[in-house]
Design a protein around this motif. Structure first.
Motif, PDB file in Angstrom:
ATOM      1  N   LYS A  31       0.796  -1.220   0.000  1.00 32.38           N
ATOM      2  CA  LYS A  31       0.000   0.000   0.000  1.00 32.38           C
ATOM      3  C   LYS A  31       0.833   1.277   0.000  1.00 32.38           C
ATOM      4  CE  LYS A  31      -3.991  -2.223   2.117  1.00 32.38           C
ATOM      5  NZ  LYS A  31      -4.977  -2.218   3.229  1.00 32.38           N
ATOM      6  N   VAL A  32       2.161   1.145   0.120  1.00 30.24           N
ATOM      7  CA  VAL A  32       3.008   2.333   0.062  1.00 30.24           C
ATOM      8  C   VAL A  32       3.724   2.434  -1.286  1.00 30.24           C
ATOM      9  CG1 VAL A  32       3.350   2.339   2.548  1.00 30.24           C
ATOM     10  CG2 VAL A  32       4.988   1.139   1.091  1.00 30.24           C
ATOM     11  N   ALA A  33       3.477   1.493  -2.167  1.00 35.57           N
ATOM     12  CA  ALA A  33       4.121   1.506  -3.482  1.00 35.57           C
ATOM     13  C   ALA A  33       3.592   2.660  -4.323  1.00 35.57           C
ATOM     14  CB  ALA A  33       3.873   0.185  -4.206  1.00 35.57           C
ATOM     15  N   VAL A  34       4.404   3.094  -5.262  1.00 33.09           N
ATOM     16  CA  VAL A  34       3.988   4.152  -6.183  1.00 33.09           C
ATOM     17  C   VAL A  34       2.844   3.619  -7.048  1.00 33.09           C
ATOM     18  CG1 VAL A  34       4.709   5.605  -8.114  1.00 33.09           C
ATOM     19  CG2 VAL A  34       6.290   5.159  -6.218  1.00 33.09           C
ATOM     20  N   ASN A  35       1.853   4.448  -7.279  1.00 32.57           N
ATOM     21  CA  ASN A  35       0.707   4.025  -8.084  1.00 32.57           C
ATOM     22  C   ASN A  35       1.046   4.187  -9.563  1.00 32.57           C
ATOM     23  OD1 ASN A  35      -1.783   3.058  -8.710  1.00 32.57           O
ATOM     24  ND2 ASN A  35      -2.884   4.933  -8.233  1.00 32.57           N
ATOM     25  N   HIS A  66      12.525 -14.142 -13.501  1.00 33.87           N
ATOM     26  CA  HIS A  66      11.550 -13.072 -13.662  1.00 33.87           C
ATOM     27  C   HIS A  66      11.233 -12.430 -12.314  1.00 33.87           C
ATOM     28  CE1 HIS A  66      10.364 -13.309 -17.884  1.00 33.87           C
ATOM     29  NE2 HIS A  66      10.465 -14.612 -17.784  1.00 33.87           N
ATOM     30  N   LYS A  67      11.066 -11.109 -12.335  1.00 31.30           N
ATOM     31  CA  LYS A  67      10.657 -10.392 -11.123  1.00 31.30           C
ATOM     32  C   LYS A  67       9.146 -10.440 -10.938  1.00 31.30           C
ATOM     33  CE  LYS A  67      14.560  -7.157 -11.195  1.00 31.30           C
ATOM     34  NZ  LYS A  67      14.978  -5.730 -11.249  1.00 31.30           N
ATOM     35  N   PHE A  68       8.414 -10.634 -12.032  1.00 31.95           N
ATOM     36  CA  PHE A  68       6.949 -10.647 -11.996  1.00 31.95           C
ATOM     37  C   PHE A  68       6.482 -12.096 -12.073  1.00 31.95           C
ATOM     38  CE2 PHE A  68       2.705 -10.074 -14.008  1.00 31.95           C
ATOM     39  CZ  PHE A  68       2.144  -9.222 -13.064  1.00 31.95           C
ATOM     40  N   PHE A  69       5.901 -12.606 -10.988  1.00 30.61           N
ATOM     41  CA  PHE A  69       5.402 -13.985 -10.919  1.00 30.61           C
ATOM     42  C   PHE A  69       6.450 -15.026 -11.331  1.00 30.61           C
ATOM     43  CE2 PHE A  69       0.937 -12.182 -11.318  1.00 30.61           C
ATOM     44  CZ  PHE A  69       0.573 -12.548 -10.020  1.00 30.61           C
ATOM     45  N   PRO A  70       7.662 -15.022 -10.722  1.00 34.26           N
ATOM     46  CA  PRO A  70       8.651 -16.055 -11.069  1.00 34.26           C
ATOM     47  C   PRO A  70       8.128 -17.443 -10.703  1.00 34.26           C
ATOM     48  CG  PRO A  70       9.298 -14.889  -9.077  1.00 34.26           C
ATOM     49  CD  PRO A  70       8.131 -14.136  -9.645  1.00 34.26           C
ATOM     50  N   GLY A  71       8.327 -18.395 -11.603  1.00 37.20           N
ATOM     51  CA  GLY A  71       7.902 -19.761 -11.356  1.00 37.20           C
ATOM     52  C   GLY A  71       6.420 -20.019 -11.526  1.00 37.20           C
ATOM     53  N   ALA A  72       5.664 -18.991 -11.896  1.00 37.23           N
ATOM     54  CA  ALA A  72       4.219 -19.156 -12.037  1.00 37.23           C
ATOM     55  C   ALA A  72       3.866 -19.852 -13.347  1.00 37.23           C
ATOM     56  CB  ALA A  72       3.529 -17.795 -11.972  1.00 37.23           C
ATOM     57  N   TYR A  73       2.781 -20.602 -13.343  1.00 38.22           N
ATOM     58  CA  TYR A  73       2.261 -21.236 -14.554  1.00 38.22           C
ATOM     59  C   TYR A  73       1.274 -20.277 -15.218  1.00 38.22           C
ATOM     60  CZ  TYR A  73       4.486 -25.668 -13.634  1.00 38.22           C
ATOM     61  OH  TYR A  73       5.437 -26.655 -13.442  1.00 38.22           O
ATOM     62  N   VAL A  74       1.551 -19.955 -16.474  1.00 40.25           N
ATOM     63  CA  VAL A  74       0.775 -18.932 -17.166  1.00 40.25           C
ATOM     64  C   VAL A  74       0.573 -19.310 -18.632  1.00 40.25           C
ATOM     65  CG1 VAL A  74       1.587 -17.048 -15.675  1.00 40.25           C
ATOM     66  CG2 VAL A  74       2.878 -17.642 -17.736  1.00 40.25           C
ATOM     67  N   PRO A 172      -4.493  -4.173  -9.980  1.00 43.37           N
ATOM     68  CA  PRO A 172      -4.914  -3.130  -9.050  1.00 43.37           C
ATOM     69  C   PRO A 172      -3.818  -2.123  -8.734  1.00 43.37           C
ATOM     70  CG  PRO A 172      -4.932  -5.298  -7.998  1.00 43.37           C
ATOM     71  CD  PRO A 172      -4.503  -5.507  -9.404  1.00 43.37           C
ATOM     72  N   PRO A 173      -4.181  -0.977  -8.172  1.00 45.91           N
ATOM     73  CA  PRO A 173      -3.172   0.013  -7.757  1.00 45.91           C
ATOM     74  C   PRO A 173      -2.257  -0.556  -6.677  1.00 45.91           C
ATOM     75  CG  PRO A 173      -5.392   0.962  -7.753  1.00 45.91           C
ATOM     76  CD  PRO A 173      -5.550  -0.511  -7.927  1.00 45.91           C
ATOM     77  N   LYS A 174      -1.136   0.148  -6.483  1.00 48.86           N
ATOM     78  CA  LYS A 174      -0.170  -0.198  -5.446  1.00 48.86           C
ATOM     79  C   LYS A 174       0.475  -1.565  -5.666  1.00 48.86           C
ATOM     80  CE  LYS A 174      -1.215   3.607  -3.289  1.00 48.86           C
ATOM     81  NZ  LYS A 174      -0.263   4.747  -3.288  1.00 48.86           N
ATOM     82  N   ARG A 175       0.704  -1.903  -6.905  1.00 46.14           N
ATOM     83  CA  ARG A 175       1.462  -3.101  -7.245  1.00 46.14           C
ATOM     84  C   ARG A 175       2.729  -2.667  -7.961  1.00 46.14           C
ATOM     85  NH1 ARG A 175      -1.195  -7.972  -7.336  1.00 46.14           N
ATOM     86  NH2 ARG A 175       0.930  -8.778  -7.456  1.00 46.14           N
ATOM     87  N   PRO A 176       3.852  -3.418  -7.781  1.00 47.50           N
ATOM     88  CA  PRO A 176       5.123  -3.008  -8.399  1.00 47.50           C
ATOM     89  C   PRO A 176       5.088  -3.002  -9.920  1.00 47.50           C
ATOM     90  CG  PRO A 176       5.289  -5.198  -7.442  1.00 47.50           C
ATOM     91  CD  PRO A 176       4.005  -4.617  -6.966  1.00 47.50           C
TER      92      PRO A 176
END
Length: 264
Positions: A31-35, A66-74, A172-176
């Motif tokens: 919740k403190v991340a840049v929007n 990957h920095k975004f969802f590393p190891g995720a199945y997509v 959503p907002p407040k995500r990296p």
């Protein structure tokens, strides 16, 4: 094309929607991340109906670097590049699909920009999964090169005609990292060719394979939005097995303190 409105739901449909929204809302946010402003992105679900009528979808595991969802199945997919707007295609969207992709589009509302979403999905599917989606035997367009050079070598032209929009979701907002993603689906007969290596040249996806929806949902590293889109698609296929272009599609975005589902 009508304005986006809340989708009616009752009984078991209302319960299913409630479960999907709870799943999405449960994801932790900084919740403190840049929007950040969401970046355009596109994802492709390729559907293959095997003997007995059960559907499989092509998925892979994101590399751990990957920095975004590393190891995720997509599903294959990624960010829309500026050059995707200028890639020539053999066939355009169905008019109803074009209207849905263009609905509430951020930035310039041009046809070439709407096409860029599907072009990005085609490009990423080749780069990540080694799958060429398009028309085989097409004359090579002299403007088709760069990241699409492999298509020219094989006489494959990108085609948007089989594409169906099946969902849209905004992080959503407040995500990296934030994305405004169009989720497309095509049936496996839209595949013109596949690399023998079983993966794409980028190496971003590992363990690329055809899996049933139940097998996919059983994976432990499945992003909530991926699970939600699969639920939506399964429900749609039950009433619309051919994915008619005029069928309304769900649009998930954060409003106030939680996700809201609308239809386009």
């Amino acid at each position: 094309m009508t304005d986006t409105t809340d989708a009616p739901a009752s009984g078991s449909n209302a319960q299913a929607l409630d479960e999907r929204l709870k799943r999405l809302n449960a994801v932790e946010r900084d919740k403190v991340a840049v929007n950040l402003r969401p970046k355009d992105a596109a994802t492709l679900l390729i559907l293959d109906r095997v003997a007995g009528g059960e559907l499989r979808v092509l998925m892979g595991r994101r590399h751990m670097r990957h920095k975004f969802f590393p190891g995720a199945y997509v599903f294959p997919g990624g960010r829309v590049d500026r050059g995707d707007s200028f890639v020539p295609v053999a066939e355009d969207y169905h008019p109803d699909v074009l209207a849905k992709v263009s609905h509430a589009m951020k930035g310039p509302k041009t046809t070439s920009r709407a096409r860029a979403f599907a072009v990005a999905a085609i490009r990423e599917t080749y780069e990540e999964a080694g799958v060429f989606v398009g028309t085989k035997g097409a004359a090579a367009d002299p403007r088709l090169g760069g990241e699409f050079a492999a298509f020219v070598e094989r006489g494959v032209a990108p085609s948007l005609a089989p594409f169906r929009l099946v969902a849209r979701a905004i992080t959503p907002p407040k995500r990296p990292r934030r994305f405004d993603t169009r989720f497309f689906a095509v049936f496996a007969d839209a595949i013109a060719e596949t690399l023998p290596e079983g993966t794409g040249p980028s190496g971003e996806l590992e363990d690329v394979a055809w899996v049933t929806f139940d097998e996919a949902k059983a994976k432990s590293q499945l992003p909530p939005i991926t699970h939600t889109i699969m639920d939506e698609l399964v429900a749609r296929l039950a009433r619309d097995p051919k994915l008619a272009p005029q069928t309304p599609v769900p649009f998930y975005q954060w409003v106030g303190n939680g996700f809201r589902r609308a239809e386009v």
